[in-house]
Design an enzyme around this catalytic site. Structure first.
Site, PDB file in Angstrom:
ATOM      1  N   HIS A   8       0.829  -1.208   0.000  1.00  0.00           N
ATOM      2  CA  HIS A   8       0.000   0.000   0.000  1.00  0.00           C
ATOM      3  C   HIS A   8       0.864   1.260   0.000  1.00  0.00           C
ATOM      4  CE1 HIS A   8       1.024   0.903   4.156  1.00  0.00           C
ATOM      5  NE2 HIS A   8       0.925  -0.397   4.377  1.00  0.00           N
ATOM      6  N   GLU A  81      -1.475  -7.136   7.741  1.00  0.00           N
ATOM      7  CA  GLU A  81      -0.158  -6.855   8.302  1.00  0.00           C
ATOM      8  C   GLU A  81       0.035  -7.572   9.640  1.00  0.00           C
ATOM      9  OE1 GLU A  81       2.803  -6.508   8.082  1.00  0.00           O
ATOM     10  OE2 GLU A  81       3.285  -4.378   7.742  1.00  0.00           O
TER      11      GLU A  81
END
Length: 208
Positions: A8, A81
Site C-alpha cells: 500500500h 499486516e
C-alpha cells in the site's frame, strides 16, 4: 500464476514514523497518488483478479486498481499486516525505551520475537503462505493476480519462496507503493521482481 504483491501507499501513521500493524490508517495525499500510479500501471499487467488485506490502506489501493481494471476486490484476511499488539502506534524510539529487551531481540533475530499481545513473523508467514497456496490452486500458470498487502507480510512471503531465514528479513527494504512479483509453474515458485518502483514517479518513491 504470476502474483504481484503490492505494498500500500503512504499513510498518516507511517508518515509519522509509528508502527501501524493492524491499526486502520488513512492514505496521505502522497499515498493516494501512489495508489493512482499503481492503478494505471496495473492495466499493463492484465490481471484476472484483485485481492486485498481488509485494512483500509490496502483496500484504498486495491479499489483504485479495481476501478480501472473493471475487476472486483476480494478481501483476504490472511494477508493482513503483522499484529504489533502493544506496540501499535509507537515509534521505534519508544519501542527502544519502553521494551528494550524486545527491541534488542528484534534487532538480533527478528524471528525470535513475538510482539506482546500480537504476532511473531512465523505467525505471519504461516497464515500468508496458506493464502498463497490456495491462490496457486485456484489460478492457472498464465493468470496474473494482484494482492495488495503490507510490509512484513510481503517480506515473510518472499522469505518462504527463496528459503530465507526469517531472522534475516530486517536486511530487506520494501518501499511504499512497490511491486514484488512471484511466479508459480512447473519449476515451482520463483521470485521474479522485488521492491520494484519503476511504475511510480520520482516524487512518489519513498520508504518507511
Amino acid at each position: 500464476m504470476r502474483l504481484h504483491l503490492v505494498r500500500h501507499g503512504e499513510t498518516d501513521i507511517n508518515a509519522s514514523g509509528r508502527l501501524q500493524g493492524t491499526t486502520n490508517s488513512t492514505l496521505t495525499p502522497r499515498g493516494q497518488a501512489q495508489a493512482r500510479e499503481l492503478a494505471v500501471a496495473s492495466l499493463t499487467w492484465d490481471p484476472v483478479a484483485v485481492y486485498s488485506s481488509p485494512l483500509q490502506r490496502a483496500r484504498g489501493v486495491a479499489g483504485a486498481i479495481a476501478n480501472l481494471s473493471g475487476l472486483s476486490v476480494t478481501d483476504e484476511p490472511r494477508i493482513i499486516e503483522m499484529d504489533m499488539g502493544d506496540l501499535e502506534g509507537v515509534t521505534v524510539q519508544e519501542m527502544r525505551d519502553g521494551w528494550p529487551d524486545l527491541y534488542q531481540g528484534w534487532r538480533r533475530d527478528a524471528s525470535s520475537v513475538t510482539m506482546p499481545g500480537g504476532e511473531s513473523l512465523g505467525d505471519v508467514q504461516l497464515r500468508a503462505m496458506a493464502a498463497i497456496n490456495e491462490l496457486d490452486e485456484r489460478y492457472d500458470a498464465d493468470d496474473t493476480v494482484i494482492a495488495v498487502t503490507h510490509n512484513f507480510t510481503i517480506r515473510c512471503i518472499v522469505a518462504a519462496v527463496i528459503d530465507l531465514p526469517l531472522a534475516n528479513i530486517n536486511h530487506m527494504d520494501l518501499s511504499l507503493g512497490s511491486r514484488t512479483t512471484i511466479t508459480s509453474g512447473r519449476r515451482g515458485r520463483r521470485l521474479a521482481a522485488y521492491n520494484a518502483v519503476d511504475h511510480l514517479s520520482a516524487a512518489n518513491r519513498t520508504g518507511y
